[in-house]
Design a protein around this motif. Structure first.
Motif, PDB file in Angstrom:
ATOM      1  N   LEU A 118      58.263 -34.413  28.754  1.00  0.00           N
ATOM      2  CA  LEU A 118      58.968 -35.811  28.587  1.00  0.00           C
ATOM      3  C   LEU A 118      59.839 -35.868  27.474  1.00  0.00           C
ATOM      4  O   LEU A 118      59.525 -35.145  26.598  1.00  0.00           O
ATOM      5  N   GLN A 119      60.845 -36.482  27.542  1.00  0.00           N
ATOM      6  CA  GLN A 119      61.859 -36.693  26.367  1.00  0.00           C
ATOM      7  C   GLN A 119      61.211 -37.638  25.361  1.00  0.00           C
ATOM      8  O   GLN A 119      61.219 -37.529  24.254  1.00  0.00           O
ATOM      9  N   SER A 120      60.325 -38.662  25.773  1.00  0.00           N
ATOM     10  CA  SER A 120      59.445 -39.465  24.982  1.00  0.00           C
ATOM     11  C   SER A 120      58.734 -40.246  25.864  1.00  0.00           C
ATOM     12  O   SER A 120      58.677 -40.291  26.888  1.00  0.00           O
ATOM     13  N   ILE A 121      57.661 -40.928  25.085  1.00  0.00           N
ATOM     14  CA  ILE A 121      56.676 -41.672  25.850  1.00  0.00           C
ATOM     15  C   ILE A 121      56.893 -43.312  25.377  1.00  0.00           C
ATOM     16  O   ILE A 121      56.932 -43.140  23.868  1.00  0.00           O
ATOM     17  N   ASN A 122      56.285 -44.027  26.049  1.00  0.00           N
ATOM     18  CA  ASN A 122      56.587 -45.313  25.726  1.00  0.00           C
ATOM     19  C   ASN A 122      55.471 -46.232  26.260  1.00  0.00           C
ATOM     20  O   ASN A 122      55.474 -47.443  26.228  1.00  0.00           O
ATOM     21  N   GLY A 123      54.355 -45.659  26.788  1.00  0.00           N
ATOM     22  CA  GLY A 123      53.280 -46.381  27.339  1.00  0.00           C
ATOM     23  C   GLY A 123      53.146 -46.667  28.878  1.00  0.00           C
ATOM     24  O   GLY A 123      52.365 -47.219  29.466  1.00  0.00           O
ATOM     25  N   THR A 124      54.337 -46.342  29.355  1.00  0.00           N
ATOM     26  CA  THR A 124      54.515 -46.692  30.855  1.00  0.00           C
ATOM     27  C   THR A 124      54.502 -45.401  31.481  1.00  0.00           C
ATOM     28  O   THR A 124      54.907 -44.283  31.024  1.00  0.00           O
ATOM     29  N   ALA A 125      54.453 -45.418  32.630  1.00  0.00           N
ATOM     30  CA  ALA A 125      54.354 -44.307  33.703  1.00  0.00           C
ATOM     31  C   ALA A 125      55.675 -43.734  33.783  1.00  0.00           C
ATOM     32  O   ALA A 125      56.762 -44.525  33.676  1.00  0.00           O
ATOM     33  N   PRO A 126      55.902 -42.269  33.851  1.00  0.00           N
ATOM     34  CA  PRO A 126      57.302 -41.732  33.683  1.00  0.00           C
ATOM     35  C   PRO A 126      57.991 -42.000  35.251  1.00  0.00           C
ATOM     36  O   PRO A 126      57.226 -42.145  36.078  1.00  0.00           O
ATOM     37  N   THR A 127      59.312 -42.153  35.104  1.00  0.00           N
ATOM     38  CA  THR A 127      60.162 -42.234  36.363  1.00  0.00           C
ATOM     39  C   THR A 127      60.533 -41.258  36.527  1.00  0.00           C
ATOM     40  O   THR A 127      61.011 -40.115  35.871  1.00  0.00           O
TER      41      THR A 127
END
Length: 128
Positions: A118-127
């Motif tokens: 993933l490019q980054s993570i933010n606490g939500t599921a990836p789309t």
């Protein structure tokens, strides 16, 4: 200058006979024979990788008509996956055996490794 007819291929050049994908595993079949412990073999994948193979599918090697699947490992010991494999590419490998089986290990780093991180993570599921 006359040809001396001394051209030959290396005795340890191994060209795949088939590449198949089934049950989540990519299988490379190589010619029948005995592949010696600690010997180096140059493996060339000559068939196309099946289009239905998933990127993260583990890669294994079968020998001739044999049913045993030997893992193809990266130089760090991690399982090689279908996403890192390319056709018409020579992979320098070494056979490593144990008391009950063996594996083929890539020597050195491979030129291409697909990165699906993933490019980054933010606490939500990836789309997608």
């Amino acid at each position: 200058m006359a040809c001396k007819n001394i051209c030959k291929l290396c005795d340890h050049l191994v060209i795949s006979q088939a590449v198949t994908y089934d049950s989540g595993v990519l299988t490379i079949n190589i010619p029948a024979g005995s592949y010696e412990n600690c010997d180096k073999y140059c493996l060339v994948i000559s068939q196309a990788i099946p289009t239905d193979a998933i990127v993260g599918a583990p890669v294994v090697i079968t020998i001739g008509e044999g049913t045993v699947a030997y893992p193809l490992l990266l130089c760090n010991g991690a399982q090689m996956t279908a996403g890192t494999l390319r056709t018409r590419t020579k992979y320098s490998t070494v056979v490593q055996t144990s008391a009950t089986g063996g594996s083929f290990r890539i020597l050195g780093k491979i030129c291409f490794q697909q990165n699906n991180n993933l490019q980054s993570i933010n606490g939500t599921a990836p789309t997608e």
